[in-house]
Design an enzyme around this catalytic site. Structure first.
Site, PDB file in Angstrom:
ATOM      1  N   ASP A 332     -10.451 -51.539 -40.446  1.00 41.57           N
ATOM      2  CA  ASP A 332      -9.985 -50.271 -40.763  1.00 41.57           C
ATOM      3  C   ASP A 332     -10.341 -49.764 -42.417  1.00 41.57           C
ATOM      4  OD1 ASP A 332      -8.027 -52.123 -41.460  1.00 41.57           O
ATOM      5  OD2 ASP A 332      -6.521 -50.663 -41.289  1.00 41.57           O
ATOM      6  N   GLU A 525      -9.565 -60.291 -51.479  1.00 39.12           N
ATOM      7  CA  GLU A 525      -9.414 -60.251 -50.238  1.00 39.12           C
ATOM      8  C   GLU A 525     -11.183 -60.010 -49.541  1.00 39.12           C
ATOM      9  OE1 GLU A 525      -7.903 -56.726 -48.379  1.00 39.12           O
ATOM     10  OE2 GLU A 525      -8.439 -55.565 -50.158  1.00 39.12           O
TER      11      GLU A 525
END
Length: 590
Positions: A332, A525
């Site tokens: 997403d 991340e």
């Protein structure tokens, strides 16, 4: 995946329903100003006092005159809590209060019977405070909640789905936690790999137990630890995680106790996420991400409302459902799903549920193989045969619809257009990582596919795509698990050249991790691999430090290639040792 929202922290929500009056619209904040909050109010904003009825209308998201073609995003009605948390800005005395939860339909049952689980006083927190530290000074629902029960009992659910009973590690945080709102199944697979390499098997077992409890309670693992995530799941890696743990510990009794729960989770995907595709009179069953619930995502309400204003009113419910499906995928968002409409780079063109994703079906294919092996080990030949046949059927379907012999890779399949999406994504090679292919030469064909797309020319990592849409799952970002999918997929080849390419890709990634760590003393991340290697960007939130799956993949590669890897500096040995030490320290339960 957006970790600040999916970790389940409470959010200050911004609402933009046009029919609620000019005063409300003027008070709507536009930018996230506090870490961990979806939206916040600038110091200069004027926040009008609202009645609980107005709050209720806002949270229900019922735009006047709108048509509800799909069920709402939360099966329970929404109501304000009996008290609230104030957030005080350092430069101002302005405050706001919008703590909210989804509840059972009967509003008179909206209060939890356990009075200790809900705050009875106002707490003040500055933007620098975390919700974790806030929970230590107030009897709040962050670490405790009521479990959803039958309406007949009068029990209610607070915003947390279920409190974790076992310790676990949070993606994006450097410590372990007992909170039930901080978990990501897909992230946790690579976190577990790092934990097992660090001899922390008991923590892995606790994480598994938490996931298994969720399946027993809800029939699947929700997208996050809030009730408005219950309609969405996550990429199905639970069976794969069980295999990691059992392979490391030989804890067959734990497998035997929970094999039925693993089967239940796979049943969820069969019943709720299957799509039929046909060719030449032959029909096949494959899986997709699909969340047929209307309304904006509660955790990104104002963003979804604003995006919906760019499409016709009749298309808004479909848009919101596709955004939720994109969130379920973990990608997403990405150009993988932006395949509809005249402007394919715009998020409003998202069509997630119309795609049959390569990686989703590869994960399920591997899960079916593992379930067959598990049942054989437990002496249940009938179930072992069942899952072996399911894997064979899926393998045939993937070869018929996803595999492209000429290009040497698998591709997402568009069920509406009846054709493959031939764009490059590392996920196109997930079947190699999952062992879901029948022709051994597919690995070397995949190497040619990488060469044809000039992927090997990128020195800082494999890009997530070759399209720069501004979304976080696109160019120029590179993500640790996608590196792992390609590297360990190629490493299965018997060809020395293909194995050497796998090593070089691992070398590139470790050097990027080390370079950024040397500059920032942090792992991230995602990384921007286009300009010498930097923390990544794009998407709906700021890049997250930590970071669970990045640490896990780094440890996997260091374990596999540690005698060959260098940091690219004269102090290579010392540098990699310091990186390993930092990764291990990040996994300790402080």
């Amino acid at each position: 995946m957006k970790h600040t929202s999916h970790l389940g922290w409470p959010h200050l929500m911004a609402w933009t329903l046009p029919d609620l009056g000019r005063q409300v619209k003027q008070a709507v904040p536009r930018k996230p100003e506090v870490p961990g909050l979806a939206h916040s109010v600038p110091a200069t904003a004027t926040v009008p006092r609202m009645t609980w009825e107005l709050h209720l209308l806002l949270l229900l998201g019922l735009g006047l005159g709108s048509q509800e073609a799909l069920p709402p995003p939360c099966e329970r009605s929404t109501a304000m809590g009996s008290s609230f948390t104030k957030f005080r800005w350092q430069s101002s005395t302005k405050t706001t209060s919008t703590l909210w939860t989804c509840r059972w339909p009967r509003l008179q049952r909206r209060f939890c019977r356990d009075s200790a689980s809900w705050p009875r006083h106002t707490t003040t927190a500055s933007p620098g405070n975390s919700f974790r530290s806030l929970s230590s000074v107030t009897s709040s629902p962050w670490d405790r909640s009521c479990s959803p029960g039958s309406q007949k009992t009068g029990q209610t659910a607070l915003s947390s789905c279920k409190r974790s009973q076992m310790p676990s590690c949070v993606p994006g945080r450097s410590n372990c936690t007992r909170s039930g709102k901080s978990w990501e199944r897909r992230d946790s697979y690579w976190v577990m790999e790092g934990l097992l390499l660090s001899e922390m098997a008991s923590t892995v077992k606790g994480m598994l137990q938490n996931f298994l409890d969720l399946v027993k309670t809800y029939g699947h693992i929700p997208n996050g630890g809030r009730v408005y995530y219950l309609q969405r799941s996550q990429p199905p890696l639970l069976t794969l995680m069980m295999d990691l743990y059992v392979t490391h510990t030989q804890d067959v009794s734990f497998l035997q106790e929970n094999i039925g729960t693993l089967a239940s989770e796979l049943d969820f995907w069969t019943v709720n996420r299957t799509v039929s595709v046909s060719s030449g009179g032959q029909s096949y069953a494959l899986n997709r991400y699909y969340v047929p619930y209307g309304g904006p995502r509660p955790e990104s309400y104002s963003k979804d409302e604003e995006l919906a204003n760019t499409v016709s009113e009749g298309d808004r419910e479909t848009l919101w459902a596709e955004l939720k499906a994109g969130a379920e995928s973990g990608w997403d968002f990405s150009s993988r799903w932006l395949v509809g409409g005249p402007s394919p780079d715009l998020l409003s063109s998202i069509r997630t549920s119309k795609m049959v994703p390569v990686d989703l079906n590869a994960f399920l294919c591997q899960a079916e193989e593992l379930m067959s092996n598990f049942y054989s080990r437990l002496g249940n030949d009938a179930q072992a045969t069942k899952y072996r046949n399911l894997r064979s059927q899926r393998l045939a379907a993937m070869e018929a619809f996803l595999w492209d012999e000429q290009k040497g890779a698998w591709f997402d399949y568009d069920v509406e257009k009846g054709k493959k999406n031939l764009e490059f994504y590392p996920s196109n090679l997930t079947p190699l990582w999952a062992g879901c292919f029948s022709d051994p030469s597919a690995i070397d064909k995949a190497l040619k596919y990488l060469e044809d797309n000039q992927i090997l020319t990128y020195q800082n990592g494999i890009p997530t795509s070759l399209r720069n849409t501004g979304q976080q799952w696109d160019f120029p970002n590179a993500w640790a698990p996608l590196q792992d999918l390609v590297i360990r997929g190629l490493a299965k080849s018997a060809s020395p050249r293909t194995q050497e390419v796998a090593f070089q890709l691992a070398q590139n990634w470790i050097r990027t991790n080390f370079k950024v760590y040397s500059q920032t003393s942090a792992m991230y991340e995602k990384y921007d691999m286009s300009n010498g290697g930097h923390p990544g960007g794009g998407g709906e939130y700021e890049v997250q430090e930590g970071f669970g799956w990045t640490n896990g993949v780094a440890l996997v590669l260091l374990d596999r290639y540690g005698d060959q890897l260098t940091s690219g500096t004269q102090l290579a040995s010392l540098g990699l040792h310091s990186l390993v030490a930092a990764l291990l320290v990040s996994l300790l339960p402080w």
